[in-house]
Write a protein that holds these residues in place. Sequence first.
Motif, mmCIF file in Angstrom:
data_model
loop_
_atom_site.group_PDB
_atom_site.id
_atom_site.type_symbol
_atom_site.label_atom_id
_atom_site.label_comp_id
_atom_site.label_asym_id
_atom_site.label_seq_id
_atom_site.Cartn_x
_atom_site.Cartn_y
_atom_site.Cartn_z
ATOM 1 N N ASP A 221 -7.150 -69.762 -30.523
ATOM 2 C CA ASP A 221 -8.373 -69.414 -30.833
ATOM 3 C C ASP A 221 -9.363 -70.309 -30.487
ATOM 4 O O ASP A 221 -10.545 -69.992 -30.245
ATOM 5 C CB ASP A 221 -8.519 -68.737 -32.368
ATOM 6 N N ARG A 222 -8.863 -71.658 -30.736
ATOM 7 C CA ARG A 222 -10.074 -72.827 -30.624
ATOM 8 C C ARG A 222 -9.191 -73.855 -30.160
ATOM 9 O O ARG A 222 -8.056 -73.946 -30.265
ATOM 10 C CB ARG A 222 -10.446 -73.238 -32.017
ATOM 11 N N VAL A 223 -9.727 -74.871 -29.780
ATOM 12 C CA VAL A 223 -9.339 -76.004 -29.119
ATOM 13 C C VAL A 223 -8.376 -76.800 -30.263
ATOM 14 O O VAL A 223 -7.407 -77.431 -29.762
ATOM 15 C CB VAL A 223 -10.293 -77.122 -28.631
ATOM 16 N N ALA A 224 -8.690 -76.716 -31.458
ATOM 17 C CA ALA A 224 -7.914 -77.411 -32.452
ATOM 18 C C ALA A 224 -6.486 -76.794 -32.651
ATOM 19 O O ALA A 224 -5.758 -77.568 -33.153
ATOM 20 C CB ALA A 224 -8.815 -77.300 -33.744
ATOM 21 N N ASP A 225 -6.097 -75.454 -32.288
ATOM 22 C CA ASP A 225 -4.742 -75.000 -32.064
ATOM 23 C C ASP A 225 -3.977 -75.886 -31.420
ATOM 24 O O ASP A 225 -2.678 -75.757 -31.760
ATOM 25 C CB ASP A 225 -5.063 -73.722 -31.604
ATOM 26 N N VAL A 226 -4.377 -76.543 -30.430
ATOM 27 C CA VAL A 226 -3.494 -77.300 -29.474
ATOM 28 C C VAL A 226 -3.162 -78.524 -30.499
ATOM 29 O O VAL A 226 -1.925 -78.857 -30.313
ATOM 30 C CB VAL A 226 -4.243 -77.863 -28.260
ATOM 31 N N SER A 227 -3.874 -79.023 -31.448
ATOM 32 C CA SER A 227 -3.384 -80.223 -31.907
ATOM 33 C C SER A 227 -2.512 -79.725 -33.179
ATOM 34 O O SER A 227 -1.692 -80.326 -33.643
ATOM 35 C CB SER A 227 -4.705 -80.607 -32.846
ATOM 36 N N VAL A 228 -2.876 -78.332 -33.637
ATOM 37 C CA VAL A 228 -1.805 -77.754 -34.818
ATOM 38 C C VAL A 228 -0.560 -77.745 -33.946
ATOM 39 O O VAL A 228 0.715 -77.895 -34.662
ATOM 40 C CB VAL A 228 -2.593 -76.725 -35.307
ATOM 41 N N PHE A 229 -0.452 -77.115 -32.737
ATOM 42 C CA PHE A 229 0.686 -76.851 -32.110
ATOM 43 C C PHE A 229 1.558 -78.227 -32.033
ATOM 44 O O PHE A 229 2.843 -78.561 -32.223
ATOM 45 C CB PHE A 229 0.516 -76.530 -30.457
ATOM 46 N N GLU A 230 0.546 -79.441 -31.510
ATOM 47 C CA GLU A 230 1.518 -80.718 -31.406
ATOM 48 C C GLU A 230 2.185 -81.287 -32.706
ATOM 49 O O GLU A 230 3.219 -81.774 -32.462
ATOM 50 C CB GLU A 230 0.558 -81.668 -30.873
ATOM 51 N N GLN A 231 1.495 -80.967 -34.012
ATOM 52 C CA GLN A 231 2.006 -81.319 -35.177
ATOM 53 C C GLN A 231 3.283 -80.557 -35.479
ATOM 54 O O GLN A 231 4.444 -80.756 -35.969
ATOM 55 C CB GLN A 231 0.790 -81.193 -36.197
ATOM 56 N N LEU A 232 3.022 -79.113 -35.171
ATOM 57 C CA LEU A 232 4.422 -78.158 -35.352
ATOM 58 C C LEU A 232 5.532 -78.504 -34.658
ATOM 59 O O LEU A 232 6.625 -78.456 -34.966
ATOM 60 C CB LEU A 232 3.849 -76.695 -35.334
ATOM 61 N N ASP A 233 5.116 -78.771 -33.350
ATOM 62 C CA ASP A 233 6.126 -79.138 -32.309
ATOM 63 C C ASP A 233 6.852 -80.262 -32.713
ATOM 64 O O ASP A 233 8.167 -80.548 -32.780
ATOM 65 C CB ASP A 233 5.568 -79.339 -31.054
ATOM 66 N N GLN A 234 6.285 -81.306 -33.127
ATOM 67 C CA GLN A 234 6.928 -82.681 -33.626
ATOM 68 C C GLN A 234 7.769 -82.382 -35.079
ATOM 69 O O GLN A 234 8.717 -83.062 -35.113
ATOM 70 C CB GLN A 234 5.785 -83.823 -33.784
ATOM 71 N N ARG A 235 7.201 -81.606 -35.640
ATOM 72 C CA ARG A 235 8.098 -81.442 -37.082
ATOM 73 C C ARG A 235 9.338 -80.428 -36.747
ATOM 74 O O ARG A 235 10.227 -80.792 -37.449
ATOM 75 C CB ARG A 235 7.119 -80.688 -38.072
ATOM 76 N N ALA A 236 9.029 -79.772 -35.852
ATOM 77 C CA ALA A 236 10.419 -78.617 -35.290
ATOM 78 C C ALA A 236 11.191 -79.726 -34.717
ATOM 79 O O ALA A 236 12.487 -79.408 -35.091
ATOM 80 C CB ALA A 236 9.924 -77.645 -34.446
ATOM 81 N N LYS A 237 10.949 -80.646 -33.968
ATOM 82 C CA LYS A 237 11.767 -81.590 -33.217
ATOM 83 C C LYS A 237 12.398 -82.285 -34.088
ATOM 84 O O LYS A 237 13.866 -82.763 -34.234
ATOM 85 C CB LYS A 237 11.323 -82.363 -32.226
ATOM 86 N N ASP A 238 11.552 -82.903 -35.295
ATOM 87 C CA ASP A 238 12.322 -83.754 -36.398
ATOM 88 C C ASP A 238 13.292 -82.802 -37.157
ATOM 89 O O ASP A 238 14.524 -83.483 -37.533
ATOM 90 C CB ASP A 238 11.207 -84.273 -37.319
ATOM 91 N N VAL A 239 13.079 -81.661 -37.695
ATOM 92 C CA VAL A 239 14.068 -80.930 -38.326
ATOM 93 C C VAL A 239 15.370 -80.786 -37.542
ATOM 94 O O VAL A 239 16.259 -80.765 -38.016
ATOM 95 C CB VAL A 239 13.330 -79.748 -39.020
ATOM 96 N N LEU A 240 14.948 -80.272 -35.990
ATOM 97 C CA LEU A 240 16.148 -80.241 -35.441
ATOM 98 C C LEU A 240 17.222 -81.268 -35.060
ATOM 99 O O LEU A 240 18.165 -81.156 -35.166
ATOM 100 C CB LEU A 240 15.702 -79.500 -33.994
ATOM 101 N N GLN A 241 16.505 -82.385 -34.968
ATOM 102 C CA GLN A 241 17.340 -83.524 -34.933
ATOM 103 C C GLN A 241 17.958 -83.765 -36.188
ATOM 104 O O GLN A 241 19.148 -84.314 -36.199
ATOM 105 C CB GLN A 241 16.400 -84.830 -34.614
ATOM 106 N N ARG A 242 17.358 -83.741 -37.402
ATOM 107 C CA ARG A 242 17.964 -83.759 -38.746
ATOM 108 C C ARG A 242 19.165 -82.847 -38.692
ATOM 109 O O ARG A 242 20.581 -83.328 -39.420
ATOM 110 C CB ARG A 242 17.233 -83.736 -39.920
ATOM 111 N N LEU A 243 19.143 -81.592 -38.140
ATOM 112 C CA LEU A 243 20.362 -80.718 -38.265
ATOM 113 C C LEU A 243 21.263 -81.050 -37.295
ATOM 114 O O LEU A 243 22.503 -80.884 -37.937
ATOM 115 C CB LEU A 243 19.786 -79.340 -37.987
#
Length: 148
Positions: free
Chosen positions: A94-116
């Motif tokens: 909806d806004r440019v800031a959503d790309v920043s939110v994506f990057e943060q969520l993407d990194q968190r998803a990668k971190d949890v997947l690596q822990r798994l």
Amino acid sequence: MAESWQPTLEQVADHIPTRTRDANAPSSDTMLATFNGSTTPTDEQATRHIKAAVVEVLGAVGGTIPATPAFLAGLASEAAALRAAADIELAYPDRVADVSVFEQLDQRAKDVLQRLIDAINDQGSGPEGSLLPVWAMPEPVWYGDYPL
């Protein structure tokens, strides 16, 4: 067939609550805490993202989540929920800031997947887990055992 640990719509919405606003009442700031037919994305669209995230998690761990220890299912569910939330943010900006939110969520998803992945690899490897050395030697050359 859905996995027993597949995240619910509510679990994904917990990571991106602003996506759960009712599109039929644009002036309202009430968040529904889940996806339905009047949110963007709809519950059907969010479910497709969740199913794709589950497939990604299964692919990363070799196709199955062991039943024990029980915390592995929780890690898998969280990894899939974060992956789906990140994909939704990227798919419906909806806004440019959503790309920043994506990057943060993407990194968190990668971190949890690596822990798994680490937890699955450490399962059954003893109390020290991956701290034990792994020795590997190259194949000897053909002339190594040849009497000269």
